[in-house]
Design a protein around this motif. Structure first.
Motif, PDB file in Angstrom:
ATOM      1  N   ASP A  27      66.664   9.916  32.663  1.00 54.67           N
ATOM      2  CA  ASP A  27      66.998  11.175  31.987  1.00 54.67           C
ATOM      3  C   ASP A  27      66.779  12.376  32.908  1.00 54.67           C
ATOM      4  O   ASP A  27      67.514  13.368  32.818  1.00 54.67           O
ATOM      5  N   PHE A  28      65.770  12.290  33.774  1.00 60.84           N
ATOM      6  CA  PHE A  28      65.545  13.413  34.695  1.00 60.84           C
ATOM      7  C   PHE A  28      66.706  13.537  35.681  1.00 60.84           C
ATOM      8  O   PHE A  28      67.129  14.640  36.025  1.00 60.84           O
ATOM      9  N   GLU A  29      67.262  12.396  36.114  1.00 58.58           N
ATOM     10  CA  GLU A  29      68.460  12.431  36.960  1.00 58.58           C
ATOM     11  C   GLU A  29      69.643  12.993  36.191  1.00 58.58           C
ATOM     12  O   GLU A  29      70.405  13.809  36.698  1.00 58.58           O
ATOM     13  N   ASP A  30      69.791  12.526  34.953  1.00 59.47           N
ATOM     14  CA  ASP A  30      70.967  12.920  34.175  1.00 59.47           C
ATOM     15  C   ASP A  30      70.960  14.397  33.798  1.00 59.47           C
ATOM     16  O   ASP A  30      72.020  15.011  33.680  1.00 59.47           O
ATOM     17  N   THR A  31      69.782  14.960  33.592  1.00 57.43           N
ATOM     18  CA  THR A  31      69.750  16.389  33.253  1.00 57.43           C
ATOM     19  C   THR A  31      70.033  17.266  34.468  1.00 57.43           C
ATOM     20  O   THR A  31      70.326  18.452  34.313  1.00 57.43           O
ATOM     21  N   GLU A  32      69.947  16.704  35.667  1.00 56.08           N
ATOM     22  CA  GLU A  32      70.273  17.474  36.890  1.00 56.08           C
ATOM     23  C   GLU A  32      71.702  17.213  37.357  1.00 56.08           C
ATOM     24  O   GLU A  32      72.265  17.998  38.116  1.00 56.08           O
ATOM     25  N   LEU A  73      56.724  14.257  23.648  1.00 54.94           N
ATOM     26  CA  LEU A  73      57.416  15.496  23.244  1.00 54.94           C
ATOM     27  C   LEU A  73      57.446  16.491  24.405  1.00 54.94           C
ATOM     28  O   LEU A  73      58.427  17.208  24.595  1.00 54.94           O
ATOM     29  N   TRP A  74      56.370  16.517  25.186  1.00 58.16           N
ATOM     30  CA  TRP A  74      56.317  17.403  26.364  1.00 58.16           C
ATOM     31  C   TRP A  74      57.441  17.054  27.348  1.00 58.16           C
ATOM     32  O   TRP A  74      58.148  17.920  27.854  1.00 58.16           O
ATOM     33  N   ARG A  75      57.612  15.752  27.557  1.00 56.82           N
ATOM     34  CA  ARG A  75      58.680  15.277  28.431  1.00 56.82           C
ATOM     35  C   ARG A  75      60.052  15.713  27.897  1.00 56.82           C
ATOM     36  O   ARG A  75      60.911  16.176  28.655  1.00 56.82           O
ATOM     37  N   GLN A  76      60.247  15.587  26.606  1.00 66.51           N
ATOM     38  CA  GLN A  76      61.517  15.998  26.000  1.00 66.51           C
ATOM     39  C   GLN A  76      61.755  17.493  26.248  1.00 66.51           C
ATOM     40  O   GLN A  76      62.866  17.910  26.559  1.00 66.51           O
ATOM     41  N   GLY A  77      60.692  18.284  26.132  1.00 67.67           N
ATOM     42  CA  GLY A  77      60.804  19.724  26.391  1.00 67.67           C
ATOM     43  C   GLY A  77      61.179  20.006  27.843  1.00 67.67           C
ATOM     44  O   GLY A  77      61.998  20.881  28.132  1.00 67.67           O
ATOM     45  N   GLN A  78      60.597  19.251  28.769  1.00 72.02           N
ATOM     46  CA  GLN A  78      60.945  19.436  30.185  1.00 72.02           C
ATOM     47  C   GLN A  78      62.434  19.190  30.411  1.00 72.02           C
ATOM     48  O   GLN A  78      63.085  19.881  31.193  1.00 72.02           O
ATOM     49  N   LEU A  79      62.973  18.200  29.712  1.00 72.15           N
ATOM     50  CA  LEU A  79      64.384  17.839  29.889  1.00 72.15           C
ATOM     51  C   LEU A  79      65.301  18.874  29.234  1.00 72.15           C
ATOM     52  O   LEU A  79      66.309  19.289  29.814  1.00 72.15           O
ATOM     53  N   GLN A 212      54.239  26.407  19.924  1.00 74.12           N
ATOM     54  CA  GLN A 212      55.554  25.796  19.717  1.00 74.12           C
ATOM     55  C   GLN A 212      56.073  25.301  21.062  1.00 74.12           C
ATOM     56  O   GLN A 212      56.108  26.052  22.040  1.00 74.12           O
ATOM     57  N   ILE A 213      56.434  24.030  21.138  1.00 71.66           N
ATOM     58  CA  ILE A 213      56.980  23.493  22.397  1.00 71.66           C
ATOM     59  C   ILE A 213      58.344  22.849  22.191  1.00 71.66           C
ATOM     60  O   ILE A 213      58.803  22.076  23.019  1.00 71.66           O
ATOM     61  N   GLY A 214      59.004  23.159  21.075  1.00 65.21           N
ATOM     62  CA  GLY A 214      60.369  22.680  20.929  1.00 65.21           C
ATOM     63  C   GLY A 214      60.577  21.844  19.693  1.00 65.21           C
ATOM     64  O   GLY A 214      59.634  21.377  19.067  1.00 65.21           O
ATOM     65  N   ALA A 215      61.858  21.653  19.371  1.00 67.29           N
ATOM     66  CA  ALA A 215      62.228  20.935  18.150  1.00 67.29           C
ATOM     67  C   ALA A 215      62.755  19.539  18.445  1.00 67.29           C
ATOM     68  O   ALA A 215      63.195  18.844  17.546  1.00 67.29           O
ATOM     69  N   GLY A 216      62.720  19.129  19.719  1.00 66.08           N
ATOM     70  CA  GLY A 216      63.174  17.791  20.059  1.00 66.08           C
ATOM     71  C   GLY A 216      64.677  17.692  20.258  1.00 66.08           C
ATOM     72  O   GLY A 216      65.158  16.999  21.133  1.00 66.08           O
ATOM     73  N   GLU A 472      46.266  21.804  13.064  1.00 66.72           N
ATOM     74  CA  GLU A 472      46.470  21.975  14.494  1.00 66.72           C
ATOM     75  C   GLU A 472      46.311  20.648  15.242  1.00 66.72           C
ATOM     76  O   GLU A 472      47.125  20.312  16.115  1.00 66.72           O
ATOM     77  N   GLN A 473      45.302  19.878  14.885  1.00 71.21           N
ATOM     78  CA  GLN A 473      45.120  18.577  15.556  1.00 71.21           C
ATOM     79  C   GLN A 473      46.278  17.640  15.237  1.00 71.21           C
ATOM     80  O   GLN A 473      46.742  16.896  16.104  1.00 71.21           O
ATOM     81  N   LEU A 474      46.749  17.671  13.997  1.00 66.28           N
ATOM     82  CA  LEU A 474      47.904  16.845  13.636  1.00 66.28           C
ATOM     83  C   LEU A 474      49.130  17.277  14.447  1.00 66.28           C
ATOM     84  O   LEU A 474      49.923  16.455  14.902  1.00 66.28           O
ATOM     85  N   GLY A 475      49.270  18.573  14.635  1.00 69.70           N
ATOM     86  CA  GLY A 475      50.386  19.094  15.439  1.00 69.70           C
ATOM     87  C   GLY A 475      50.277  18.659  16.895  1.00 69.70           C
ATOM     88  O   GLY A 475      51.261  18.221  17.497  1.00 69.70           O
ATOM     89  N   PHE A 476      49.089  18.766  17.460  1.00 66.88           N
ATOM     90  CA  PHE A 476      48.905  18.375  18.865  1.00 66.88           C
ATOM     91  C   PHE A 476      49.248  16.899  19.079  1.00 66.88           C
ATOM     92  O   PHE A 476      49.730  16.498  20.129  1.00 66.88           O
ATOM     93  N   GLY A 477      48.980  16.094  18.072  1.00 66.35           N
ATOM     94  CA  GLY A 477      49.208  14.659  18.213  1.00 66.35           C
ATOM     95  C   GLY A 477      50.646  14.232  17.993  1.00 66.35           C
ATOM     96  O   GLY A 477      51.027  13.120  18.375  1.00 66.35           O
ATOM     97  N   ALA A 478      51.456  15.095  17.387  1.00 70.14           N
ATOM     98  CA  ALA A 478      52.787  14.675  16.932  1.00 70.14           C
ATOM     99  C   ALA A 478      53.771  14.502  18.089  1.00 70.14           C
ATOM    100  O   ALA A 478      53.873  15.354  18.966  1.00 70.14           O
ATOM    101  N   GLU A 479      54.513  13.393  18.041  1.00 67.75           N
ATOM    102  CA  GLU A 479      55.625  13.203  18.982  1.00 67.75           C
ATOM    103  C   GLU A 479      56.854  13.970  18.484  1.00 67.75           C
ATOM    104  O   GLU A 479      57.725  14.331  19.259  1.00 67.75           O
ATOM    105  N   ASN A 480      56.892  14.208  17.202  1.00 64.73           N
ATOM    106  CA  ASN A 480      58.043  14.873  16.591  1.00 64.73           C
ATOM    107  C   ASN A 480      57.891  16.393  16.690  1.00 64.73           C
ATOM    108  O   ASN A 480      56.889  16.961  16.245  1.00 64.73           O
ATOM    109  N   GLY A 481      58.909  17.043  17.259  1.00 65.51           N
ATOM    110  CA  GLY A 481      58.841  18.489  17.457  1.00 65.51           C
ATOM    111  C   GLY A 481      58.784  19.264  16.156  1.00 65.51           C
ATOM    112  O   GLY A 481      58.115  20.293  16.063  1.00 65.51           O
ATOM    113  N   THR A 482      59.476  18.774  15.130  1.00 70.09           N
ATOM    114  CA  THR A 482      59.496  19.513  13.865  1.00 70.09           C
ATOM    115  C   THR A 482      58.185  19.329  13.105  1.00 70.09           C
ATOM    116  O   THR A 482      57.743  20.241  12.409  1.00 70.09           O
ATOM    117  N   TRP A 483      57.560  18.178  13.259  1.00 71.10           N
ATOM    118  CA  TRP A 483      56.242  17.985  12.647  1.00 71.10           C
ATOM    119  C   TRP A 483      55.224  18.910  13.312  1.00 71.10           C
ATOM    120  O   TRP A 483      54.432  19.572  12.647  1.00 71.10           O
TER     121      TRP A 483
END
Ligand SMILES: [Zn+2]
Length: 628
Positions: A27-32, A73-79, A212-216, A472-483
């Motif tokens: 995905d990192f190749e494909d986004t470039e 989710l952080w990785r998704q935001g980078q992409l 907020q780090i994105g909606a996925g 906040e802890q539930l948010g930090f743990g979530a893979e889902n951006g909307t959660w």
């Protein structure tokens, strides 16, 4: 405590990371791939200078994932935040990173076809300007809306004008049913959806590693002006072909998938497939947490099978209106097939377990996706989640009631809360239970207990503070951006007070596009029932520009409407055009002024209109969510 990950959250995230396919960097190749340029101008502003989109708002993704974010989710935001103009194949370009959605541009003999002009006039204009800067001032020869969601048409007037379309210069192509669904979604539950969307997208939550780090699906929604130009070409059947400026386009209608009116389409001369929003780099929503009519995962999977059958042996790239393309036939077809398998597995296995007697909340915990799907990235739940999609399938087939009569008629939240808290020995004792759960890392239980405390005693300071921390802890743990955004939005409201509805879709263009029956429906759902119980009001409406006559009848608090051949005898008759009707019922136009300048003629008692408008109740875009 606030804004730091606890040891328990860090451990949860470390355990989750172990199962991620981190070796897969495709995905990192494909986004470039195909990168042409990015804009030096990093902010998109409205005419009044207000920033509606900031391309650098997420520049913090350059850093390593902090312990306040799920690495997936952080990785998704980078992409997703890689912005700029990209070449998909020679002749097809995308501008990505300018909104929740992305824009695709297909070059013809003389001009360019624009697919999905983002949400706001301003972001669409900026994205198109970036394209033109590098590809020349090609005229727009067609506009295509892939589906009826606002992130796929709202920016249209940033690119073309009403006059371009009226003059016949630019056809606007959309799936059949587009207008009805584009508007209906914003009428019936629009106010509540917009307020809930403030939670889902975290628009009021500060962006940052602990925010907020994105909606996925994309990062967030832009804050500009949403516009609409009515389509001029309906796509009604699969196999329908349109040629624009020498470009052949073959369509597949996919109603009832990600949107009620949606379509995929194929460019045979480019070997390129646009998958609309039916295949993207996330598990999508069967039911978004902002609320919507539940979608059909079974039909969704079926249509993806049909897509593969139609074009799988000739396509070389598949792109959508979110995220980045997937190239190479084998990889692209496998991507479509895995997306299909994901929705089908979710649907079928949920029903298997339903028929074994499990309820949604149980299946949501039991259902594990096949390891081969978990080993891909695009099947992860950044926007939809297995948890809430399973509950959506349950809802689609069985509804809210779980068949256990103990849950058929429970007390509503506040009444339940008072009783639970009393049973736990009072609010302070309940908070002590929650505090123990928090220190054990059981944030879900802490949130459930504190929910009762706050609905029994919303001012309880310790409960508010601890609930914000648990969210906040539930948010930090979530893979889902909307959660994550929902949890952090809840925390913010408990700490700082209600933020209301930061964005609204009710722009002048959307309201102006209401059909006459939709206008009457929109009035009907605002009638204050009890105040209208004893009213009987029969009105006739001659709509001059549509050569149609309607009657509305209010009785028993319900406003029904129908088309008729003639005004109802004895009723007051208003003769006016559709735009004037909209002006009157939205009170942007006063009846006296309209009568004076003859845009309305009234035969009967003009005060009848005021009787009707006087029965409308206000909507509340600021209603409470985490407190009663
Ligand atoms: Zn979309």
């Amino acid at each position: 405590m606030a804004s730091r990950a606890t040891d328990a959250t860090r451990q949860t995230l470390a355990a989750a990371t172990e199962h991620l396919p981190l070796h897969d960097r495709q995905d990192f190749e494909d986004t470039e791939r195909g990168f042409v340029a990015r804009s030096a101008d990093r902010q998109v502003r409205a005419a009044d200078g207000r920033v509606v989109w900031d391309l650098d708002a997420y520049s913090f993704f350059g850093a390593e994932c902090p312990d306040t974010a799920n690495p997936s989710l952080w990785r998704q935001g980078q992409l997703v935040t890689k912005d700029g103009l990209f070449e998909v194949v020679p002749g097809i370009f995308q501008v990505r990173g300018y909104d929740l959605s992305i824009m695709t541009l297909v070059e013809g003999d003389t001009g360019v076809i624009v697919i999905d002009p983002l949400i706001s006039r301003e972001t669409a204009a900026a994205a198109f300007a970036l394209y033109q800067k590098h590809r020349g001032p090609r005229p727009v020869v067609a506009m295509i809306y892939t589906h009826s969601h606002i992130d796929h048409f709202g920016g249209v007037k940033g690119i073309i004008s009403e006059d371009d379309v009226d003059s016949g210069r630019v056809p606007v192509i959309a799936p059949e049913g587009f207008m009805e669904h584009a508007i209906v979604e914003n009428i019936f539950a629009g106010t509540a959806m917009a307020r809930r969307a403030g939670y889902m997208y975290g628009a009021a939550v500060e962006k940052g590693p602990a925010g907020q780090i994105g909606a996925g699906l994309g990062q967030t929604t832009s804050m500009g002006e949403a516009t609409l130009i009515v389509p001029t070409v309906d796509i009604t059947r699969t196999g329908q072909e349109v040629v624009v400026d020498g470009v052949r386009i073959v369509f597949q209608v996919t109603p009832g998938t990600e949107a009620p009116a949606e379509m995929n389409f194929y460019f045979p001369d480019f070997h390129a497939l646009c998958a609309a929003e039916n295949a993207s780099h996330t598990l999508h929503n069967i039911l978004t947490i902002r609320g919507a009519v539940v979608r059909d995962a079974h039909a969704w999977a079926h249509y993806l099978t049909e897509t593969i059958d139609l074009w799988g042996d000739e396509l070389d790239v598949v792109f959508a209106s979110h995220h980045w393309p997937t190239w190479d036939r084998e990889r692209a077809v496998e991507y479509l097939a895995m997306q299909r398998d994901m929705y089908l597995y979710l649907h079928d296995q949920t029903l298997r377990l339903i028929n074994q007697g499990y309820v949604g909340a149980e299946i949501a915990e039991m259902l594990r996706m096949p390891p081969a799907l978990e080993a891909a990235w695009h099947t992860h739940g950044y926007y939809g989640s297995v948890s809430h999609n399973v509950k959506a399938v349950y809802q689609r087939y069985l509804g809210w009631y779980e068949a256990n009569p103990a849950r058929l008629w429970p007390h509503p939240p506040e009444e339940s809360a008072v009783r639970y808290v009393a049973a736990m020995g009072g609010a302070d004792a309940a908070v002590a239970v929650a505090r123990q759960a928090f220190s054990d890392g059981d944030y879900r239980w802490a949130a459930q207990v504190l929910d009762h405390v706050l609905f029994a005693d919303p001012a309880h300071a310790a409960a508010r503070t601890l609930q914000a921390d648990a969210f906040e802890q539930l948010g930090f743990g979530a893979e889902n951006g909307t959660w994550r955004s929902a949890y952090l939005a809840g925390a913010k409201e408990l700490r700082d007070g209600q933020f209301g509805t930061p964005t609204t879709a009710a722009s002048a263009d959307l309201i102006g596009a209401l059909t006459v029956p939709q206008v009457f429906d929109s009035i009907a759902i605002r009638i204050d029932g009890p105040r209208a119980w004893d009213e009987h009001l029969l009105l006739s409406w001659v709509i001059t520009d549509e050569h149609a006559t309607f009657i509305t009848e209010l009785r028993n608090g319900a406003l029904n409407h129908r088309t008729v051949a003639e005004p109802a005898p004895g009723s007051t008759v208003f003769t006016l055009d559709r735009a004037t009707l909209i002006g009157l019922v939205t009170t942007t136009l006063a009846l006296e002024a309209a009568v004076a300048d003859r845009t309305v003629t009234v035969d009967g008692d003009p005060a009848d209109l005021q009787r009707l408008v006087g029965l409308l109740a206000p909507v509340d875009p600021d209603f409470a969510i985490v407190t009663p």
